[in-house]
Enzyme design. Structure first.
Site, PDB file in Angstrom:
ATOM      1  N   ARG A  50      -4.102   1.024  13.365  1.00  0.00           N
ATOM      2  CA  ARG A  50      -3.169   0.237  12.537  1.00  0.00           C
ATOM      3  C   ARG A  50      -2.308   1.219  11.758  1.00  0.00           C
ATOM      4  O   ARG A  50      -2.540   2.426  11.806  1.00  0.00           O
ATOM      5  CB  ARG A  50      -3.876  -0.793  11.644  1.00  0.00           C
ATOM      6  CG  ARG A  50      -5.226  -0.455  11.131  1.00  0.00           C
ATOM      7  CD  ARG A  50      -5.269   0.648  10.123  1.00  0.00           C
ATOM      8  NE  ARG A  50      -4.295   0.494   9.075  1.00  0.00           N
ATOM      9  CZ  ARG A  50      -3.844   1.462   8.312  1.00  0.00           C
ATOM     10  NH1 ARG A  50      -4.284   2.716   8.493  1.00  0.00           N
ATOM     11  NH2 ARG A  50      -2.952   1.260   7.372  1.00  0.00           N
ATOM     12  N   GLY A  51      -1.306   0.674  11.032  1.00  0.00           N
ATOM     13  CA  GLY A  51      -0.327   1.528  10.372  1.00  0.00           C
ATOM     14  C   GLY A  51       0.868   1.666  11.307  1.00  0.00           C
ATOM     15  O   GLY A  51       0.693   1.951  12.504  1.00  0.00           O
ATOM     16  N   ALA A  52       2.070   1.467  10.761  1.00  0.00           N
ATOM     17  CA  ALA A  52       3.265   1.356  11.611  1.00  0.00           C
ATOM     18  C   ALA A  52       3.460   2.538  12.576  1.00  0.00           C
ATOM     19  O   ALA A  52       3.585   2.326  13.791  1.00  0.00           O
ATOM     20  CB  ALA A  52       4.493   1.143  10.720  1.00  0.00           C
ATOM     21  N   ARG A  93       1.597  -7.106  17.541  1.00  0.00           N
ATOM     22  CA  ARG A  93       1.824  -7.353  16.104  1.00  0.00           C
ATOM     23  C   ARG A  93       3.334  -7.413  15.881  1.00  0.00           C
ATOM     24  O   ARG A  93       4.069  -6.592  16.446  1.00  0.00           O
ATOM     25  CB  ARG A  93       1.197  -6.237  15.245  1.00  0.00           C
ATOM     26  CG  ARG A  93      -0.338  -6.221  15.323  1.00  0.00           C
ATOM     27  CD  ARG A  93      -0.949  -5.301  14.294  1.00  0.00           C
ATOM     28  NE  ARG A  93      -0.941  -5.899  12.968  1.00  0.00           N
ATOM     29  CZ  ARG A  93      -1.323  -5.242  11.858  1.00  0.00           C
ATOM     30  NH1 ARG A  93      -1.724  -3.979  11.947  1.00  0.00           N
ATOM     31  NH2 ARG A  93      -1.301  -5.834  10.676  1.00  0.00           N
ATOM     32  N   GLN A 198      -7.842  -1.881   3.578  1.00  0.00           N
ATOM     33  CA  GLN A 198      -7.418  -0.545   4.018  1.00  0.00           C
ATOM     34  C   GLN A 198      -7.443   0.466   2.881  1.00  0.00           C
ATOM     35  O   GLN A 198      -7.636   1.654   3.114  1.00  0.00           O
ATOM     36  CB  GLN A 198      -5.995  -0.597   4.606  1.00  0.00           C
ATOM     37  CG  GLN A 198      -5.853  -1.364   5.904  1.00  0.00           C
ATOM     38  CD  GLN A 198      -5.455  -2.809   5.657  1.00  0.00           C
ATOM     39  OE1 GLN A 198      -5.786  -3.392   4.622  1.00  0.00           O
ATOM     40  NE2 GLN A 198      -4.750  -3.405   6.606  1.00  0.00           N
ATOM     41  N   ASP A 239       6.499  -0.862   6.859  1.00  0.00           N
ATOM     42  CA  ASP A 239       6.389  -1.269   8.263  1.00  0.00           C
ATOM     43  C   ASP A 239       7.751  -1.508   8.878  1.00  0.00           C
ATOM     44  O   ASP A 239       7.926  -1.445  10.090  1.00  0.00           O
ATOM     45  CB  ASP A 239       5.547  -2.539   8.370  1.00  0.00           C
ATOM     46  CG  ASP A 239       4.094  -2.182   8.133  1.00  0.00           C
ATOM     47  OD1 ASP A 239       3.707  -2.078   6.956  1.00  0.00           O
ATOM     48  OD2 ASP A 239       3.376  -1.939   9.117  1.00  0.00           O
ATOM     49  N   ASN A 249       6.207  -4.248   3.754  1.00  0.00           N
ATOM     50  CA  ASN A 249       4.996  -3.427   3.751  1.00  0.00           C
ATOM     51  C   ASN A 249       3.804  -4.337   3.474  1.00  0.00           C
ATOM     52  O   ASN A 249       3.945  -5.553   3.265  1.00  0.00           O
ATOM     53  CB  ASN A 249       5.106  -2.307   2.711  1.00  0.00           C
ATOM     54  CG  ASN A 249       4.008  -1.276   2.871  1.00  0.00           C
ATOM     55  OD1 ASN A 249       3.713  -0.838   3.981  1.00  0.00           O
ATOM     56  ND2 ASN A 249       3.358  -0.887   1.781  1.00  0.00           N
ATOM     57  N   LYS A 250       2.628  -3.741   3.455  1.00  0.00           N
ATOM     58  CA  LYS A 250       1.382  -4.489   3.273  1.00  0.00           C
ATOM     59  C   LYS A 250       1.455  -5.465   2.104  1.00  0.00           C
ATOM     60  O   LYS A 250       2.009  -5.144   1.054  1.00  0.00           O
ATOM     61  CB  LYS A 250       0.241  -3.488   3.058  1.00  0.00           C
ATOM     62  CG  LYS A 250      -1.139  -4.063   2.848  1.00  0.00           C
ATOM     63  CD  LYS A 250      -1.585  -5.035   3.909  1.00  0.00           C
ATOM     64  CE  LYS A 250      -1.512  -4.461   5.311  1.00  0.00           C
ATOM     65  NZ  LYS A 250      -1.600  -5.534   6.359  1.00  0.00           N
TER      66      LYS A 250
HETATM   67  O1  MRU Z   1      -1.902  -4.041   8.606  1.00  0.00           O
HETATM   68  P1  MRU Z   1      -1.774  -2.553   8.618  1.00  0.00           P
HETATM   69  O2  MRU Z   1      -2.995  -1.840   8.159  1.00  0.00           O
HETATM   70  O3  MRU Z   1      -1.258  -2.047   9.940  1.00  0.00           O
HETATM   71  O4  MRU Z   1      -0.639  -2.257   7.546  1.00  0.00           O
HETATM   72  C1  MRU Z   1      -0.265  -0.946   7.277  1.00  0.00           C
HETATM   73  C2  MRU Z   1       0.728  -0.835   6.191  1.00  0.00           C
HETATM   74  O5  MRU Z   1       1.177  -1.797   5.633  1.00  0.00           O
HETATM   75  C3  MRU Z   1       1.230   0.536   5.887  1.00  0.00           C
HETATM   76  O6  MRU Z   1       1.574   0.656   4.547  1.00  0.00           O
HETATM   77  C4  MRU Z   1       2.488   0.806   6.735  1.00  0.00           C
HETATM   78  O7  MRU Z   1       2.220   0.567   8.083  1.00  0.00           O
HETATM   79  C5  MRU Z   1       3.004   2.162   6.570  1.00  0.00           C
HETATM   80  S1  MRU Z   1       1.914   3.322   7.283  1.00  0.00           S
HETATM   81  C6  MRU Z   1       2.491   4.869   7.251  1.00  0.00           C
END
Ligand code: MRU
Length: 345
Positions: A50-52, A93, A198, A239, A249-250
């Site tokens: 996970r994470g963009a 996603r 996370q 994201d 973002n999250k």
């Molecule tokens: O749902 P996730 O864990 O994929 O969400 C991740 C985030 O929101 C991060 O802040 C974002 O992807 C930036 S990661 C460098």
């Protein structure tokens, strides 16, 4: 400073993709290997990865696996097989634009190849390039962002925008790491980031591993910390940042931005150029809605009555007027963001 979290979250192993299994952290640091695009799509959906930036690179590798596994001997047939996996991976996603950017990038490579053999080779080379590029870009972004950080600063973040959200080093946490590398004393406040935790599971794990002081708080303590003057700066990942300067973002990022403004604390998203969506404005973005189970259970244990209605948006949108500046590998973007984003591209 000690040897920073140097493992790679996602790596291309020629005939399979190797990833850290993020669902097992912080209890166990284990790896999983996938050899089909379907497995990679499922790992993205279930947040093994996970994470963009990390899901972007993983998805590109999923397409490269499709190229390897296809039995096609003619280029149009190979491209058709790859397209079908590309669509599956893109549907894993919806919010992080890096996923779409990365899949399109490898597909473009394949389309430009003169033969089936060259398409397979070029795609493999491209995903290895993307893997290395991710770490390089994060280091560059970190260095630029660290210039904003003063010795002794306490930084509030959200979710995990660290090494685990990228191939390595991180975006928001890359800024923190670079500040530490510059000899600054930096502390990080880490909200747990319900429902998938996370912050608690991954950010606290990464920072503790690197010996960077951090304090874990519940998501509900964010406003209180800001009101007490305990936060000097907010640095988060993203994201997707649309061309009109809205930051996706999250979930929980927007409330940090509002409260930071209320208390005069600067708010900075840190994101690579691949996170900017120059084709869209904010109301054209889909915010992922995840399963209710993530909210009604904590690590498998039910904490809410059966049948209660649940909303579980995974991301939120922060408007540009709450953003102080944006940190990218190409420099710091200042308001008005519609202009600085266009100039960066
Ligand atoms: O749902 P996730 O864990 O994929 O969400 C991740 C985030 O929101 C991060 O802040 C974002 O992807 C930036 S990661 C460098």
């Amino acid at each position: 400073m000690a040897d920073f979290f140097t493992l790679r979250t996602v790596t291309w192993e020629g005939d399979h993709v190797k990833m850290v299994d993020q669902t097992a952290l912080p209890a166990k640091l284990t790896y999983v290997s996938y050899s089909t695009p379907e497995q990679v799509a499922s790992a993205i959906r279930t947040m093994v990865v996970r994470g963009a930036p990390a899901i972007g690179v993983a998805a590109a590798m999923g397409v490269a696996l499709a190229a390897r596994r296809s039995k096609a001997s003619r280029l149009p047939d190979l491209l058709r097989d790859m397209e079908s996996s590309a669509s599956l991976l893109k549907s894993a996603r919806p919010t992080a634009v890096n996923l779409f950017w990365a899949v399109d990038r490898v597909m473009e490579k394949a389309r430009a190849a003169p033969t089936v053999g060259r398409a397979r080779d070029d795609v493999s080379v491209e995903v290895m390039k993307m893997e290395d590029e991710d770490v390089r870009v994060n280091r560059e972004m970190g260095k630029r962002g660290a210039e904003l950080i003063r010795d002794g600063d306490t930084i509030l973040t959200q979710c995990n925008a660290g090494a685990l959200a990228t191939v390595g080093y991180g975006t928001a946490l890359g800024v923190v790491r670079a500040a530490v590398e510059q000899g600054k004393l930096v502390k990080v406040i880490v909200p747990e980031t319900r429902p998938a935790l996370q912050g608690a599971r991954l950010t606290a794990f990464e920072l503790s591993h690197d010996g960077i002081p951090c304090t874990l708080i519940s998501d509900t303590a964010v406003g209180h910390m800001l009101s007490l003057g305990r936060v000097d700066r907010v640095v988060v990942g993203a994201d997707r940042i649309t061309r009109d300067g809205y930051v996706f973002n999250k979930i929980g990022t927007y409330q940090e931005a509002v409260l930071a403004k209320r208390h005069g604390v600067p708010f900075h998203p840190a994101a690579p150029a691949s996170t900017f969506d120059l084709a869209r404005v904010h109301d054209e973005v889909t915010i992922e809605e995840r399963a209710a189970d993530e909210v009604v259970r904590i690590r498998g244990r039910r904490i809410a009555p059966k049948g209660v209605p649940v909303a579980n948006p995974a991301f939120d949108m922060t408007p540009p007027d709450l953003v102080t500046s944006m940190i990218t590998e190409r420099g710091i973007l200042e308001p008005p963001f519609a202009d600085s984003i266009a100039a960066m591209a």
